[in-house]
Design a protein around this motif. Sequence first.
Motif, PDB file in Angstrom:
ATOM      1  N   THR A 123       0.827  -1.207   0.000  1.00 29.23           N
ATOM      2  CA  THR A 123       0.000   0.000   0.000  1.00 29.23           C
ATOM      3  C   THR A 123       0.860   1.256   0.000  1.00 29.23           C
ATOM      4  O   THR A 123       0.639   2.184  -0.790  1.00 29.23           O
ATOM      5  N   PHE A 124       1.856   1.296   0.882  1.00 27.33           N
ATOM      6  CA  PHE A 124       2.740   2.460   0.938  1.00 27.33           C
ATOM      7  C   PHE A 124       3.510   2.641  -0.366  1.00 27.33           C
ATOM      8  O   PHE A 124       3.684   3.762  -0.842  1.00 27.33           O
ATOM      9  N   SER A 125       3.975   1.549  -0.940  1.00 29.70           N
ATOM     10  CA  SER A 125       4.738   1.636  -2.190  1.00 29.70           C
ATOM     11  C   SER A 125       3.895   2.212  -3.320  1.00 29.70           C
ATOM     12  O   SER A 125       4.355   3.070  -4.078  1.00 29.70           O
ATOM     13  N   ILE A 126       2.666   1.743  -3.433  1.00 28.82           N
ATOM     14  CA  ILE A 126       1.792   2.215  -4.515  1.00 28.82           C
ATOM     15  C   ILE A 126       1.392   3.672  -4.292  1.00 28.82           C
ATOM     16  O   ILE A 126       1.356   4.465  -5.230  1.00 28.82           O
ATOM     17  N   VAL A 127       1.141   4.053  -3.044  1.00 31.43           N
ATOM     18  CA  VAL A 127       0.764   5.439  -2.754  1.00 31.43           C
ATOM     19  C   VAL A 127       1.915   6.393  -3.065  1.00 31.43           C
ATOM     20  O   VAL A 127       1.719   7.450  -3.657  1.00 31.43           O
ATOM     21  N   PHE A 128       3.121   6.027  -2.686  1.00 31.77           N
ATOM     22  CA  PHE A 128       4.254   6.937  -2.859  1.00 31.77           C
ATOM     23  C   PHE A 128       4.838   6.926  -4.266  1.00 31.77           C
ATOM     24  O   PHE A 128       5.349   7.945  -4.727  1.00 31.77           O
ATOM     25  N   PHE A 129       4.804   5.785  -4.971  1.00 32.34           N
ATOM     26  CA  PHE A 129       5.479   5.677  -6.264  1.00 32.34           C
ATOM     27  C   PHE A 129       4.542   5.434  -7.444  1.00 32.34           C
ATOM     28  O   PHE A 129       5.002   5.227  -8.558  1.00 32.34           O
ATOM     29  N   GLY A 130       3.244   5.432  -7.243  1.00 30.00           N
ATOM     30  CA  GLY A 130       2.318   5.146  -8.327  1.00 30.00           C
ATOM     31  C   GLY A 130       2.166   3.649  -8.530  1.00 30.00           C
ATOM     32  O   GLY A 130       2.812   2.838  -7.849  1.00 30.00           O
ATOM     33  N   LEU A 131       1.346   3.261  -9.470  1.00 28.25           N
ATOM     34  CA  LEU A 131       1.047   1.837  -9.640  1.00 28.25           C
ATOM     35  C   LEU A 131       2.256   1.041 -10.114  1.00 28.25           C
ATOM     36  O   LEU A 131       2.675   0.076  -9.455  1.00 28.25           O
ATOM     37  N   LEU A 132       2.853   1.422 -11.215  1.00 26.44           N
ATOM     38  CA  LEU A 132       3.972   0.661 -11.764  1.00 26.44           C
ATOM     39  C   LEU A 132       5.209   0.759 -10.856  1.00 26.44           C
ATOM     40  O   LEU A 132       5.833  -0.246 -10.526  1.00 26.44           O
ATOM     41  N   GLY A 133       5.546   1.974 -10.451  1.00 23.61           N
ATOM     42  CA  GLY A 133       6.687   2.156  -9.564  1.00 23.61           C
ATOM     43  C   GLY A 133       6.477   1.491  -8.215  1.00 23.61           C
ATOM     44  O   GLY A 133       7.416   0.969  -7.614  1.00 23.61           O
ATOM     45  N   GLY A 134       5.255   1.509  -7.723  1.00 20.88           N
ATOM     46  CA  GLY A 134       4.941   0.861  -6.450  1.00 20.88           C
ATOM     47  C   GLY A 134       5.099  -0.634  -6.504  1.00 20.88           C
ATOM     48  O   GLY A 134       5.594  -1.249  -5.556  1.00 20.88           O
ATOM     49  N   ILE A 135       4.679  -1.234  -7.616  1.00 23.54           N
ATOM     50  CA  ILE A 135       4.836  -2.683  -7.754  1.00 23.54           C
ATOM     51  C   ILE A 135       6.309  -3.049  -7.818  1.00 23.54           C
ATOM     52  O   ILE A 135       6.758  -3.993  -7.163  1.00 23.54           O
ATOM     53  N   VAL A 136       7.089  -2.293  -8.573  1.00 29.93           N
ATOM     54  CA  VAL A 136       8.534  -2.550  -8.665  1.00 29.93           C
ATOM     55  C   VAL A 136       9.196  -2.346  -7.306  1.00 29.93           C
ATOM     56  O   VAL A 136      10.009  -3.165  -6.860  1.00 29.93           O
ATOM     57  N   ALA A 137       8.858  -1.251  -6.619  1.00 33.26           N
ATOM     58  CA  ALA A 137       9.435  -0.974  -5.303  1.00 33.26           C
ATOM     59  C   ALA A 137       9.068  -2.067  -4.307  1.00 33.26           C
ATOM     60  O   ALA A 137       9.899  -2.513  -3.514  1.00 33.26           O
TER      61      ALA A 137
END
Length: 70
Positions: free
Chosen positions: A29-43
């Motif tokens: 959840t934090f990854s997707i909120v901070f980095f967007g959908l694609l960036g959050g999944i990668v992060a």
Amino acid sequence: MPYFTSKQDQAQRTYKVLADIFCAIMLATFSIVFFGLLGGIVAFVLLEAGLLVIDWLLPNEDDDAAGVVR
């Protein structure tokens, strides 16, 4: 290193898995909120891979010694 040690009973094993699932959902959840959908999944994937490697490599005092047969 084993995920579960021989000293853990069934309840401790269940709670460990539930805690890991809760933490994974929170980190995703934090990854997707901070980095967007694609960036959050990668992060999230990179973060979880790093955490699993650290958990696997670092010894724990409750872990069984290598080569011990019980």
